[in-house]
Write a protein that holds these residues in place. Structure first.
Motif, PDB file in Angstrom:
ATOM      1  N   GLU A 284       0.974  -1.178   0.026  1.00  0.00           N
ATOM      2  CA  GLU A 284       0.011   0.080  -0.153  1.00  0.00           C
ATOM      3  C   GLU A 284       0.972   1.331  -0.010  1.00  0.00           C
ATOM      4  O   GLU A 284       1.498   1.519   0.946  1.00  0.00           O
ATOM      5  CB  GLU A 284      -0.960   0.075   1.216  1.00  0.00           C
ATOM      6  N   GLU A 286       1.134   5.138  -0.900  1.00  0.00           N
ATOM      7  CA  GLU A 286       0.191   6.437  -1.299  1.00  0.00           C
ATOM      8  C   GLU A 286      -1.080   6.402  -2.057  1.00  0.00           C
ATOM      9  O   GLU A 286      -1.305   6.948  -2.981  1.00  0.00           O
ATOM     10  CB  GLU A 286       1.190   7.065  -2.255  1.00  0.00           C
ATOM     11  N   GLY A 287      -1.833   5.390  -1.487  1.00  0.00           N
ATOM     12  CA  GLY A 287      -3.081   5.290  -2.003  1.00  0.00           C
ATOM     13  C   GLY A 287      -3.125   4.239  -3.082  1.00  0.00           C
ATOM     14  O   GLY A 287      -4.299   3.953  -3.461  1.00  0.00           O
ATOM     15  N   HIS A 288      -2.060   3.683  -3.691  1.00  0.00           N
ATOM     16  CA  HIS A 288      -2.028   2.689  -4.464  1.00  0.00           C
ATOM     17  C   HIS A 288      -1.567   1.110  -4.062  1.00  0.00           C
ATOM     18  O   HIS A 288      -0.847   1.149  -2.979  1.00  0.00           O
ATOM     19  CB  HIS A 288      -0.949   3.008  -5.532  1.00  0.00           C
TER      20      HIS A 288
END
Length: 333
Positions: A284, A286-288
């Motif tokens: 996970e 940075e939001g990815h």
């Protein structure tokens, strides 16, 4: 009051202490002028017969530097930990002052008293950069001696100088991004491990790691995301290792794990499979939700011929296995 046998065993077996000792790369390493200067100073300042810098793992005491130590001990450079006085310095984390070991119940039967003629002993803790007690800085006499506060002060100051030296070495030998050993420290540790294996010690094992398709992560999500993946990969490599193993970042997206546990190829392959399972869990970042795989190769000094038992040969054997895995994966894509 002396530490109990249980306290001593717990201290010697402590995994964080053992890992801190292993990270210094000092066990089984050759003599070095920085340490020999300190033992010479001990003899000059304290006017003692013998000066020692001792490192203690779970079962043995290794003499990193000695001055005045008689044969054959200065040549052997080690004794069982259970025979040492330094084990009590490890357990207490405090100086140990002994005027006459023959009069101390918990010391008189120790091997160093019986076969090394250690009568008077002064030892202060030698700490790793992270604070764990990894050994002792010692002054020794073959006759009774009363130690004074100045003696303790001199040894403590010299132990702190050594700790500063270890801090500088740690900073020079570790990768700033991941916190793993860097290529410089890895190469030094590999040389020591191979030398020990060549002298009858446990086989050294090596796993090399090369991330697959790491560049697209940098291209698609940015270098900050790439750095986060490298840090997470390093964490999962450390999770795969045991406390006596050395995890290193040896290139941009290349890692290595060095073991000195006598593992055979099957056991090293199992270790690599553990790492692959951990690496398969998505990151996970940075939001990815990112996934990455790696190619690995394993090798052991036991598979090398005596003529090829060098660091370069072990690295080449592991890398050959890694490239075989990488080529096989490309053929299946």
């Amino acid at each position: 009051m002396s530490p109990s046998p249980g306290d001593v065993e717990t201290a010697l077996q402590d995994p964080e202490r053992r890992q801190a000792l292993w990270r210094t790369g000092l066990l089984d390493s050759p003599a070095e002028v920085e340490f020999d200067r300190v033992t010479r100073l001990i003899r000059d300042l304290l006017h003692c017969e013998v000066a020692v810098i001792s490192l203690v793992d779970e079962d043995r005491q290794f003499f990193k530097s000695t001055q005045g130590m008689p044969e054959p001990w200065c040549r052997r450079r080690q004794t069982p930990a259970c025979d040492s006085m330094c084990q009590f310095v490890i357990a207490s984390g405090a100086p140990l002052l002994v005027e006459d070991a023959r009069e101390v119940a918990f010391l008189r039967d120790k091997g160093v008293v019986a076969y090394m003629n250690v009568v008077a002993y002064l030892g202060v803790p030698l700490r790793a950069p992270t604070g764990e007690v990894i050994g002792a800085v010692c002054a020794v006499e073959s006759h009774p001696r009363s130690w004074c506060d100045a003696d303790v002060g001199w040894l403590s100051d010299l132990a702190e100088i050594l700790r500063t030296e270890l801090k500088l070495r740690h900073e020079a030998g570790h990768d700033a991004l991941t916190g793993l050993a860097n290529r410089r420290q890895f190469d030094a540790a590999l040389a020591v491990a191979i030398a020990a294996a060549s002298s009858g010690g446990p086989a050294a094992g090596l796993m090399t790691v090369d991330l697959d398709r790491f560049k697209p992560i940098n291209d698609d999500y940015g270098h900050a995301a790439g750095d986060a993946v490298l840090r997470a990969t390093a964490d999962r490599l450390v999770m795969t290792a045991q406390t006596s193993d050395l995890a290193a970042r040896i290139g941009g997206d290349e890692f290595a794990l060095l073991t000195r546990r006598g593992l055979d190829l099957g056991e090293l392959t199992a270790l690599a499979n553990q790492f692959h399972r951990r690496l398969a869990v998505p990151f996970e970042v940075e939001g990815h939700r990112l996934r990455i795989a790696a190619s690995t190769g394993v090798a052991t000094t036991a598979q090398l011929t005596p003529e090829a038992g060098r660091a370069e040969a072990l690295m080449a054997a592991a890398d050959q296995a890694l490239y075989h895995m990488k080529s096989a994966r490309r053929r299946t894509v």
